[in-house]
Design an enzyme around this catalytic site. Structure first.
Site, PDB file in Angstrom:
ATOM      1  N   HIS A   1       0.812  -1.209   0.000  1.00 29.30           N
ATOM      2  CA  HIS A   1       0.000   0.000   0.000  1.00 29.30           C
ATOM      3  C   HIS A   1       0.852   1.270   0.000  1.00 29.30           C
ATOM      4  O   HIS A   1       0.343   2.361   0.223  1.00 29.30           O
ATOM      5  CB  HIS A   1      -0.955  -0.014   1.196  1.00 29.30           C
TER       6      HIS A   1
ATOM      7  N   ILE B   1       3.247  -0.336  20.311  1.00 27.71           N
ATOM      8  CA  ILE B   1       1.847  -0.274  19.883  1.00 27.71           C
ATOM      9  C   ILE B   1       1.400  -1.635  19.363  1.00 27.71           C
ATOM     10  O   ILE B   1       2.115  -2.301  18.617  1.00 27.71           O
ATOM     11  CB  ILE B   1       1.675   0.814  18.799  1.00 27.71           C
ATOM     12  N   THR B   2       0.211  -2.047  19.789  1.00 25.50           N
ATOM     13  CA  THR B   2      -0.409  -3.281  19.302  1.00 25.50           C
ATOM     14  C   THR B   2      -1.494  -2.889  18.303  1.00 25.50           C
ATOM     15  O   THR B   2      -2.353  -2.065  18.614  1.00 25.50           O
ATOM     16  CB  THR B   2      -1.015  -4.081  20.463  1.00 25.50           C
ATOM     17  N   MET B   3      -1.446  -3.459  17.108  1.00 23.69           N
ATOM     18  CA  MET B   3      -2.387  -3.030  16.074  1.00 23.69           C
ATOM     19  C   MET B   3      -2.753  -4.171  15.135  1.00 23.69           C
ATOM     20  O   MET B   3      -1.888  -4.880  14.628  1.00 23.69           O
ATOM     21  CB  MET B   3      -1.792  -1.887  15.241  1.00 23.69           C
ATOM     22  N   VAL B   4      -4.043  -4.321  14.920  1.00 19.20           N
ATOM     23  CA  VAL B   4      -4.563  -5.200  13.878  1.00 19.20           C
ATOM     24  C   VAL B   4      -4.920  -4.329  12.681  1.00 19.20           C
ATOM     25  O   VAL B   4      -5.631  -3.334  12.820  1.00 19.20           O
ATOM     26  CB  VAL B   4      -5.809  -5.969  14.369  1.00 19.20           C
TER      27      VAL B   4
ATOM     28  N   MET C   1      -6.336  -5.342   9.101  1.00 14.83           N
ATOM     29  CA  MET C   1      -6.682  -6.548   8.346  1.00 14.83           C
ATOM     30  C   MET C   1      -7.825  -6.315   7.372  1.00 14.83           C
ATOM     31  O   MET C   1      -8.838  -5.708   7.684  1.00 14.83           O
ATOM     32  CB  MET C   1      -7.040  -7.684   9.292  1.00 14.83           C
TER      33      MET C   1
ATOM     34  N   TRP D   1     -17.114 -17.794   6.086  1.00 18.86           N
ATOM     35  CA  TRP D   1     -18.373 -17.062   6.202  1.00 18.86           C
ATOM     36  C   TRP D   1     -18.288 -15.923   7.225  1.00 18.86           C
ATOM     37  O   TRP D   1     -19.036 -14.955   7.143  1.00 18.86           O
ATOM     38  CB  TRP D   1     -19.514 -18.014   6.575  1.00 18.86           C
TER      39      TRP D   1
END
Length: 332
Positions: free
Chosen positions: A44, A168-171, A173, A224
């Site tokens: 990105h 820092i904790t980061m998702v 997704m 799903w």
């Protein structure tokens, strides 16, 4: 090949100025693309830049547009991006959510008529660096089949949740197993995907990124479950922004523009003191990382913690760019 941050930013800036983008806008946009790449998110950053320029040349992106506030309801605001540059607008919207949170404890900005924001994690990280929980997501053009379908009717609709832990904790997704950007990264590297990422032309699960890029049968994250989450994220973003849904973006636009996005900031320190916050977060992280490993040679990962090392490596040794991608940028 390896390039420095300055070389990369300079290449982006040159291309933007050649399109008559204002100097300050070109500088800020080039900086964001270069920072994304330097952080290790090539899909990105540098890899996405030629596509960004294509949309700029096509008129999908209006570089001198100014986002406008439409509605203000205390902690909630609704804005119209006016199809301005996506990453610059998203940064401003998270800044605004943080300002609202400083007044109200929580701030929510719903944005319509926006462009692709490039690396969504940048805006969650932006909030977490200032001590806020950052949550944001966007809808997109339909690029993924809903569970049980062959045709693309839902978006990958990436969701970001960033926590002000140390580090820092980061998702960050996509609602697909892999974003199309990550499919490209693996294809360019000549790698199979580590797990199934979509279906082949015979409807069988496959790890071949090129096959999935071509037939567009990308696999929803969690089957799903990812499909369902994509749908409700689209619904929320559409309703809160009064903007376009995945269906509208897909059916009414010639490309992916005019999307809807949500930016949320929460000021944790209004709810818990700093020492208690840090102790609770550290206990969570320690409890996870001290679990017995399934493989002694593979560390237990916490989401987002790898970016600190990636950034340090790229600053020390230079930023790795695929030769073919660099050639595309030089030709723009």
């Amino acid at each position: 090949m390896k390039v420095t941050f300055e070389e990369l930013k300079g290449a982006f800036y040159r291309v933007l100025r050649s399109r008559n983008i204002a100097e300050d806008t070109a500088d800020e946009c080039a900086e964001m693309f270069a920072r994304t790449t330097e952080s290790g998110v090539y899909s990105h950053g540098v890899n996405r830049f030629p596509r960004f320029i294509q949309q700029l040349d096509n008129g999908d992106i209006i570089p001198d547009a100014k986002p406008q506030r439409v509605t203000s309801l205390g902690a909630i605001e609704q804005w119209d991006a006016q199809r301005a540059i996506g990453n610059l607008t998203a940064k401003k919207m998270m800044d605004r959510a943080i300002e609202l949170a400083s007044d109200h404890g929580i701030g929510l900005v719903a944005l319509r008529n926006a462009n692709h924001w490039m690396r969504g994690g940048s805006y969650g990280w932006q909030a977490a660096e200032k001590g806020y929980i950052g949550i944001c997501w966007t809808n997109s053009i339909a690029v993924m089949p809903p569970w049980g379908a062959k045709e693309c009717r839902i978006g990958t609709n990436p969701l970001i949740v960033a926590i002000p832990s140390t580090p820092i904790t980061m998702v960050d997704m996509s609602m697909s197993m892999f974003s199309y950007g990550m499919l490209e990264v693996n294809r360019l590297a000549g790698r199979e995907l580590p797990v199934d990422g979509g279906f082949d032309d015979n409807g069988q699960l496959t790890k071949e990124p090129g096959v999935i890029e071509k037939n567009r049968r990308i696999l929803p994250m969690g089957y799903w479950k990812g499909s369902g989450l994509s749908i409700v994220l689209d619904m929320i973003a559409t309703l809160l922004s009064n903007g376009s849904s995945v269906a509208e973006v897909t059916q009414e636009n010639s490309d992916e523009y005019g999307v809807s996005q949500i930016f949320i900031a929460i000021e944790v320190d209004k709810l818990i003191d700093g020492a208690t916050r840090d102790a609770k977060l550290q206990r969570i992280m320690d409890f996870i990382t001290t679990a017995e490993r399934a493989d002694d040679n593979v560390a237990i990962r916490l989401p987002g913690h790898e970016f600190t090392k990636l950034l340090d490596d790229n600053r020390r040794h230079g930023i790795t760019i695929d030769d073919s991608v660099w050639a595309k940028i030089q030709a723009l």
